[in-house]
Design an enzyme around this catalytic site. Structure first.
Site, PDB file in Angstrom:
ATOM      1  N   ASP A  21      49.724 -69.873  43.741  1.00 46.63           N
ATOM      2  CA  ASP A  21      48.726 -69.077  43.020  1.00 46.63           C
ATOM      3  C   ASP A  21      49.353 -68.369  41.817  1.00 46.63           C
ATOM      4  O   ASP A  21      49.174 -67.156  41.624  1.00 46.63           O
ATOM      5  CB  ASP A  21      48.095 -68.029  43.950  1.00 46.63           C
ATOM      6  CG  ASP A  21      47.683 -68.600  45.295  1.00 46.63           C
ATOM      7  OD1 ASP A  21      47.179 -69.725  45.315  1.00 46.63           O
ATOM      8  OD2 ASP A  21      47.872 -67.909  46.323  1.00 46.63           O
ATOM      9  N   GLU A 203      37.177 -71.603  44.470  1.00 54.13           N
ATOM     10  CA  GLU A 203      38.000 -70.402  44.447  1.00 54.13           C
ATOM     11  C   GLU A 203      38.949 -70.466  43.255  1.00 54.13           C
ATOM     12  O   GLU A 203      38.908 -71.389  42.453  1.00 54.13           O
ATOM     13  CB  GLU A 203      38.798 -70.256  45.756  1.00 54.13           C
ATOM     14  CG  GLU A 203      39.824 -71.362  45.982  1.00 54.13           C
ATOM     15  CD  GLU A 203      40.590 -71.218  47.291  1.00 54.13           C
ATOM     16  OE1 GLU A 203      40.135 -70.477  48.182  1.00 54.13           O
ATOM     17  OE2 GLU A 203      41.663 -71.855  47.426  1.00 54.13           O
ATOM     18  N   HIS A 267      44.803 -73.642  41.809  1.00 53.71           N
ATOM     19  CA  HIS A 267      44.933 -72.191  41.617  1.00 53.71           C
ATOM     20  C   HIS A 267      45.835 -71.869  40.419  1.00 53.71           C
ATOM     21  O   HIS A 267      46.938 -71.364  40.538  1.00 53.71           O
ATOM     22  CB  HIS A 267      45.451 -71.492  42.857  1.00 53.71           C
ATOM     23  CG  HIS A 267      45.046 -70.049  42.864  1.00 53.71           C
ATOM     24  ND1 HIS A 267      44.341 -69.483  43.904  1.00 53.71           N
ATOM     25  CD2 HIS A 267      45.215 -69.066  41.936  1.00 53.71           C
ATOM     26  CE1 HIS A 267      44.102 -68.204  43.625  1.00 53.71           C
ATOM     27  NE2 HIS A 267      44.617 -67.940  42.428  1.00 53.71           N
ATOM     28  N   ARG A 301      54.568 -74.772  48.097  1.00 54.43           N
ATOM     29  CA  ARG A 301      53.714 -74.885  46.925  1.00 54.43           C
ATOM     30  C   ARG A 301      54.478 -74.225  45.784  1.00 54.43           C
ATOM     31  O   ARG A 301      54.804 -73.040  45.845  1.00 54.43           O
ATOM     32  CB  ARG A 301      52.369 -74.199  47.154  1.00 54.43           C
ATOM     33  CG  ARG A 301      51.506 -74.899  48.192  1.00 54.43           C
ATOM     34  CD  ARG A 301      50.146 -74.250  48.352  1.00 54.43           C
ATOM     35  NE  ARG A 301      50.239 -72.910  48.919  1.00 54.43           N
ATOM     36  CZ  ARG A 301      49.204 -72.098  49.073  1.00 54.43           C
ATOM     37  NH1 ARG A 301      48.008 -72.462  48.675  1.00 54.43           N
ATOM     38  NH2 ARG A 301      49.361 -70.906  49.608  1.00 54.43           N
TER      39      ARG A 301
END
Length: 324
Positions: A21, A203, A267, A301
């Site tokens: 993110d 999202e 994201h 990630r």
């Protein structure tokens, strides 16, 4: 799987490892600030550099840590740092260890003008507008803010429904850094199959302005290899609180590429390069798709970067061939 056996290509090398993110903000003084979710989901970090590349090795400061119990004691997710209303603010999501999915949006405020050295204070949960009976009563996260024509807009994801809940994106104007001025407006709900793999999810909104349009990327589906990015757009002169002025593309604009070894991209955030012209997309992805257990708790990630190009109609083009 042995994480050392992933497919290594020239495309999937991390910008910053194990930072999901990712959010990069360029301040008016030209300095870049980087924050992201850490694998432990237990703190908020910040890096600063005068170049994008410098963020790789920049010292990482811990600005805030989770509570020991109660609200904000687990799942510290997706922080974003913004300089608005003359001060530094961080928006982030957090859960309650007694109910780990009781995720809500929270606000931090820096008491001074140096976000790395000055004290941060909690402003508590984001507040809905007066008369808004819907916002922040359910799983809510991934807030971002952008300014347009002198006003600030706040965009976030929130779940609705019973049974199989659905994560939608909503927009409102800000009255203050920690309070909405208007009742939530639904921007997008998962309409297509690529938004409904594993979970029905929209999202992670991110705003990009180019030409006479406002573009908004978002992430869709579960957090494994099916995770991908979609795109909304509106004309800059439109009423951004009118959902009818927003158009959603029918296909994702960024998704898994097995040949290049990039899995579950999404994201993202946008930032200008040092030249002040080039738009960069900072996003996260994995280098493999064989995940044991819940993909949410796989730590690998990584933050990655690509240059944003534009087609003849002015639409952004996201291509792994423009990896920075």
């Amino acid at each position: 799987m042995n994480k050392n056996n992933f497919k290594k290509t020239s495309y999937n090398q991390p910008f910053i490892e194990q930072r999901a993110d990712p959010y990069v903000y360029k301040h008016t003084d030209g300095m870049y600030y980087f924050t992201a979710s850490v694998p432990e989901y237990n703190k908020i970090i910040l890096r600063r550099s005068d170049t994008i590349e410098g963020l790789k090795e920049a010292e990482e400061h811990v600005l805030w840590r989770k509570h020991e119990k109660g609200p904000q004691s687990i799942h510290i997710w997706a922080p974003e740092i913004h300089y608005i209303y003359g001060g530094w603010y961080i928006y982030y999501a957090a859960g309650d260890a007694a109910d780990i999915w009781e995720i809500r949006p929270y606000v931090l405020h820096c008491k001074g003008q140096n976000p790395l050295e000055d004290e941060w204070e909690e402003l508590g949960m984001m507040q809905a507008a007066d008369g808004d009976e819907f916002s922040f009563h359910a799983f809510s996260l991934d807030a971002t803010v952008f300014q347009h024509k002198g006003e600030y807009y706040w965009v976030w994801a929130e779940k609705t429904g019973v049974g199989k809940q659905i994560s939608n994106l909503y927009i409102a104007k800000l009255a203050a850094p920690n309070k909405l001025a208007t009742v939530q407006v639904l921007l997008t709900t998962p309409d297509y199959a690529w938004e409904r793999e594993g979970f029905w999810v929209n999202e992670g909104p991110a705003v990009l302005k180019h030409g006479d349009r406002i573009y908004m990327t978002f992430s869709a589906s579960a957090t494994g290899a099916c995770y991908c990015m979609g795109l909304l757009y509106a004309h800059e002169d439109a009423d951004l609180l009118d959902p009818h002025v927003w158009t959603k593309l029918k296909r994702p604009v960024l998704q898994t590429d097995t040949e290049k070894g990039i899995y579950g991209p999404g994201h993202n955030s946008f930032v200008k390069a040092e030249d002040g012209v080039t738009d960069l997309c900072i996003y996260h992805a994995r280098q493999y798709d064989e995940i044991q257990g819940d993909s949410l708790y796989d730590p690998n990630r990584h933050a990655m970067i690509m240059k944003v190009n534009y087609d003849e109609k002015g639409f952004p083009v996201f291509s792994y061939d423009t990896m920075s």
